[in-house]
Design a protein around this motif. Sequence first.
Motif, short mmCIF file in Angstrom:
data_model
loop_
_atom_site.label_atom_id
_atom_site.label_comp_id
_atom_site.label_asym_id
_atom_site.label_seq_id
_atom_site.Cartn_x
_atom_site.Cartn_y
_atom_site.Cartn_z
N ARG A 1 32.61 -2.81 95.38
CA ARG A 1 32.62 -3.83 96.45
C ARG A 1 31.60 -4.93 96.15
O ARG A 1 31.87 -6.11 96.36
CB ARG A 1 32.31 -3.18 97.80
N ILE B 1 33.07 -7.20 93.57
CA ILE B 1 34.08 -8.12 94.11
C ILE B 1 33.38 -9.31 94.76
O ILE B 1 33.74 -10.47 94.54
CB ILE B 1 34.97 -7.39 95.13
N LYS B 2 32.33 -9.01 95.54
CA LYS B 2 31.59 -10.08 96.20
C LYS B 2 30.97 -11.01 95.16
O LYS B 2 31.04 -12.23 95.26
CB LYS B 2 30.50 -9.45 97.09
N ARG C 1 41.89 -8.75 95.03
CA ARG C 1 42.55 -8.39 96.30
C ARG C 1 43.10 -6.98 96.24
O ARG C 1 42.97 -6.21 97.19
CB ARG C 1 43.70 -9.36 96.56
N GLU D 1 40.34 -4.41 96.45
CA GLU D 1 39.77 -4.36 97.80
C GLU D 1 40.67 -3.53 98.73
O GLU D 1 40.19 -2.64 99.45
CB GLU D 1 39.66 -5.79 98.33
N GLN D 2 41.98 -3.82 98.69
CA GLN D 2 42.89 -3.07 99.56
C GLN D 2 42.94 -1.60 99.17
O GLN D 2 42.97 -0.72 100.04
CB GLN D 2 44.30 -3.65 99.46
N ASP E 1 40.05 0.16 100.51
CA ASP E 1 40.15 0.37 101.95
C ASP E 1 41.07 1.54 102.28
O ASP E 1 40.81 2.29 103.22
CB ASP E 1 40.68 -0.90 102.63
#
Lengths: 330, 175, 372
Positions: free
Chosen positions: C178, C181-182, C276, C279-280, C283
Amino acid sequence: METSIWRPILYLVGIMAFAGLNAAYLGWCERKGAGRIQRRPGPKEVGFAGLLQPLADGIKLMTKQLMVPQGVDGIIFRVAPVIAMIPAITSMVVIPFSGNIQARAMELSVLLIFALASLGMMAVLLGGWASGNKYAIISSARAVSQNLAYEIPMLLTVISIVMISGSMNLRDIAIDQQGGFWHWNIFRFENGHFLYMWIGFIIFFICSLAETNRAPFDMAEAESELVAGYMTEYGSMGFGLFMMGEYLNIVVGACLTATLFLGGWDCPFGLTPGVWWFLLKIYVLIFTVIWVRWTYPRTQIYRLLNLSWKILIPFSLVNVLVTAALIKVF
Amino acid sequence: MNRIEKTQVALAALFPEGENEPETVTPVEGDEAEEAVQTGQRQPGVQPTPYEKHGSHLDVLCENEQVVDIAGVLDKEGFFLETISGVDWLKQEQLEVVYDYTRYDHELCRVTVRTFISRTDPELPTISSVIPGANWHERETFDFYGVNFSGHPDLTRILLPEDADFHPLLKDYMP
Amino acid sequence: MTLPVELRHDETFVLNLGPQHPATHGVLRVKLTMDGEYIVKAEPVLGYVHRMHEKLAEAGNFAQFMPNTARMDYLHALAFNQGYALVVEKAAGIEVPERAEYIRVITVELNRIASHLLWWAAFLLDLGGFTPLLYAFDDREQILDLLERITGSRLTYCYMRFGGVYNDIDDEFITGTRDFIKRLRSRMPSLYHDLVTHNIILIKRIKDIGFITAEQCRKYGATGPVARGSGIDYDVRKNEPFSIYPELDFDIPVYNECDSMARYMVRMDEIEQSLRIIEQALDKLPDGPVQAKVPKLLKPEEGYYYSAVETARGSLGHRLICDGGKTPYRLKLRSPTFSNLSLFGEVAEGMLLADALAFMGSLDLVIPEIDR
């Protein structure tokens, strides 16, 4: 002018030392600068902050064998790197470092420097041709067409400077700009007209990048296309001399730009002029050259030539005409 | 008619004698189809295969000369050639050449074209005149299996050295 | 493209680009017939790192070939892992636990970003810009560190197993991903786009250079960003969905300009799409086992099997033929760059040497994958 024997010897030693120091330490500056631009420290192992790195590189290059490929013209192959160095060092003779530091104040010093610059191109041509390597030959052909193309706009902008100063002596040109930055050629007012010489300055700077084969115009040694261009077959100090010649050409180019456009040794605020101002100016210019190199990708040979023939030459011609008109007619 | 059926009809036109076979439009899930695919003992023709199991919708077994016509039909239908693979069936004394075709658009349809050739004198017509991309794949098959693609513009070694005198993927090749 | 002047065949010369050349990124050799700076004919000569992986596959059992897959495309090794695992799972009828599928997708997409970053770096190096290389390597390093923690290696992964993955991911990996990604999202606009993509010299170098029509793509079987730069909306992840890609929301960037700039933009956009996806997937990551119960020695049924995955360079196909034994009877790899490179000769004709190298860079060649 003094006729003492000490004066030539002093200047000889001084110029050689300046040239040698610059040739060695610009390499270090370049690597340090590149490192900082790329968010890394650059050389730092050899000596404090890597300051002994040029020495280590020099020893390495000098202890290597100079390989001469089979079936090439050995004499030309060996002489070419030397020819790359000589014009660059010789040019420094006429550079006015300050009002009283100049080896020879020749009347035609501007012409001399350009003649020597063309000679430097010969080194690339001969080196590439004598290597007997296809990449080297393509590189030489590129270097010659590039240098020819960029000498024209460069000389045209110098003509407008010469018209303003009325002299081809670098010293006179510099003296003509004394007394603060508003007297410099780049911001020149003449007869109450602003002469737009900053356009000439930009043209001259671009041309000097191209003349010294620096990125983004390093077509002759474009390593991803031509391996190492004219230097492909060179190793050891043959390569070393070409590299040093390249750095010295940058120094000469910066000296010339500083003298022609930025007032030479003049202080920008009209205070005490001196050699330190001159050195400051040339190193700022050299830093810009390094900065550009590590920021931009390389352009392409035909675009490069188009830039010169279709943009820079017309612009510099207009520049000459406008300058002449503003000075003499209006 | 969806893409698979359309392609099947277009390809079936190349097999006039295959009319005695039952023209099934829905994929055959039964044992016969499975068996036929595996053994290669069936008649030339177009056969739907379960995609989930084999990753291919249509299985075309054809005569040697038909590969060019099939390539032409598939090319016209908008397929592209994925790859050509050779297979050496040592026990059956045969070589097999497998052509894989698929499409760019979202009407998923994978076609496998297979043909058997003799092991002693392997020869096939080239499809590189129809699909230029086949050029390299055929050179590779020649390289590994020694299949001679007649009419190929430049049938030379591609991955192996140009002076190699062996075909390493043949099962009886010993280094 | 046509040559600007009429060609005189007595004035051409042959230039051997490679097998050792800075622009070929490996040991590709291109035999160029040149007329001055213009290319008259370009013939790629392959095979300098050929290792006959397909024969090696026939020598051991199914699991033993897994480490070899990573040695082909060393930049997107996990996709090759996944492709091979998929075809064998298809043949042997192995169900993969859901958590393992998610982990596969996360790691493959991370690896895809790493591959695109390295392509970007090398492409800019081809164009004479050295600085972007180090920026991209900085970001790529983060990915390699993350992957090293869970896969155990940095480049040639052997992470996938039939029926799952070898190692579960932990919280540290998830937070690290994470953060990455940021970090990449904050760096992309300034360091990648402002500095490089919008650079006028770069645009002039690659815009309208290396024109590949959609028809040419189809005739040569080009896939991946090369096809998507020519307006072809083809991505195995969407066209032939596998794994958990249908459950994730992402777009396939397609550009219609057909030039090197289009291929450049496709890859840059794909980095964002991969972010993307990751990230999904993070989650939605379910709990559960990461490895199904699989017999030690697989003996898939006789038959022909084909499966495709999307690597960073295009569609990777595995054609597996089983004879019921414990070794693959025949395993053929359809490597994307093999087909992509076969375009080169046709497109490079009449180009300037410098443009041809920019075009070659935009094809994103990985030579060990071509030569296999």
